[in-house]
Design a protein around this motif. Sequence first.
Motif, mmCIF file in Angstrom:
data_model
loop_
_atom_site.group_PDB
_atom_site.id
_atom_site.type_symbol
_atom_site.label_atom_id
_atom_site.label_comp_id
_atom_site.label_asym_id
_atom_site.label_seq_id
_atom_site.Cartn_x
_atom_site.Cartn_y
_atom_site.Cartn_z
ATOM 1 N N MET A 58 -17.228 9.153 -4.213
ATOM 2 C CA MET A 58 -17.863 10.679 -4.542
ATOM 3 C C MET A 58 -17.723 11.266 -5.924
ATOM 4 O O MET A 58 -17.230 12.276 -6.346
ATOM 5 N N GLU A 59 -18.179 10.248 -6.943
ATOM 6 C CA GLU A 59 -17.977 10.389 -8.285
ATOM 7 C C GLU A 59 -16.825 10.796 -8.813
ATOM 8 O O GLU A 59 -16.516 11.430 -9.798
ATOM 9 N N LYS A 60 -15.674 10.081 -8.196
ATOM 10 C CA LYS A 60 -14.469 10.302 -8.749
ATOM 11 C C LYS A 60 -13.524 9.103 -8.662
ATOM 12 O O LYS A 60 -14.183 8.111 -7.691
ATOM 13 N N ILE A 61 -12.602 8.777 -9.627
ATOM 14 C CA ILE A 61 -11.931 7.499 -9.692
ATOM 15 C C ILE A 61 -10.575 7.880 -8.883
ATOM 16 O O ILE A 61 -9.744 8.679 -9.140
ATOM 17 N N THR A 62 -10.464 6.724 -7.892
ATOM 18 C CA THR A 62 -9.155 7.000 -7.094
ATOM 19 C C THR A 62 -8.527 5.686 -7.355
ATOM 20 O O THR A 62 -9.028 4.608 -7.220
ATOM 21 N N GLU A 63 -7.033 5.796 -7.631
ATOM 22 C CA GLU A 63 -6.241 4.809 -8.031
ATOM 23 C C GLU A 63 -5.760 4.279 -6.588
ATOM 24 O O GLU A 63 -5.167 5.379 -5.720
ATOM 25 N N LYS A 64 -5.486 3.105 -6.436
ATOM 26 C CA LYS A 64 -4.924 2.586 -5.229
ATOM 27 C C LYS A 64 -4.086 1.063 -5.564
ATOM 28 O O LYS A 64 -4.446 0.631 -6.454
ATOM 29 N N THR A 65 -3.124 1.123 -4.865
ATOM 30 C CA THR A 65 -2.066 0.010 -5.157
ATOM 31 C C THR A 65 -2.426 -0.899 -3.940
ATOM 32 O O THR A 65 -2.284 -0.705 -2.930
ATOM 33 N N LYS A 95 -2.990 -9.194 -7.798
ATOM 34 C CA LYS A 95 -1.572 -9.471 -7.295
ATOM 35 C C LYS A 95 -1.335 -8.334 -6.380
ATOM 36 O O LYS A 95 -1.673 -7.203 -6.611
ATOM 37 N N ILE A 96 -0.410 -8.533 -5.652
ATOM 38 C CA ILE A 96 0.489 -7.269 -4.742
ATOM 39 C C ILE A 96 1.115 -6.430 -5.844
ATOM 40 O O ILE A 96 1.736 -6.993 -6.779
ATOM 41 N N GLY A 97 1.013 -5.320 -5.756
ATOM 42 C CA GLY A 97 1.403 -4.183 -6.485
ATOM 43 C C GLY A 97 0.474 -3.819 -7.747
ATOM 44 O O GLY A 97 0.715 -2.772 -8.371
#
Length: 95
Positions: free
Chosen positions: A30-37, A20-22
Amino acid sequence: RLKEVVEADRDGRCVVLPCKIGDTVYDIQMEKITEKTIISIPFLLSKSVNHLCLHAINNRDAITTIDTENLGKTVFLTRKEAEAALEGMKEGNNQ
């Protein structure tokens, strides 16, 4: 209401969204975890095209489009799943 949902599902009018939104998703790049909302979930449904994607923003306010086909491959709904996948990718590169 349940009867209406069941009927809509039978008729092909029901869409189950992956999040869901949010919500936060975890993208491996590139072998890294990126958080996205998640900021929007646009979809196109027609006789010839059924396409659902996610629009997300990262900590630098960059907006990206995530194809739902990548869920469970390079984008994950939990950090634990992302960490396990990243570990598997690293182990696969060492063989």
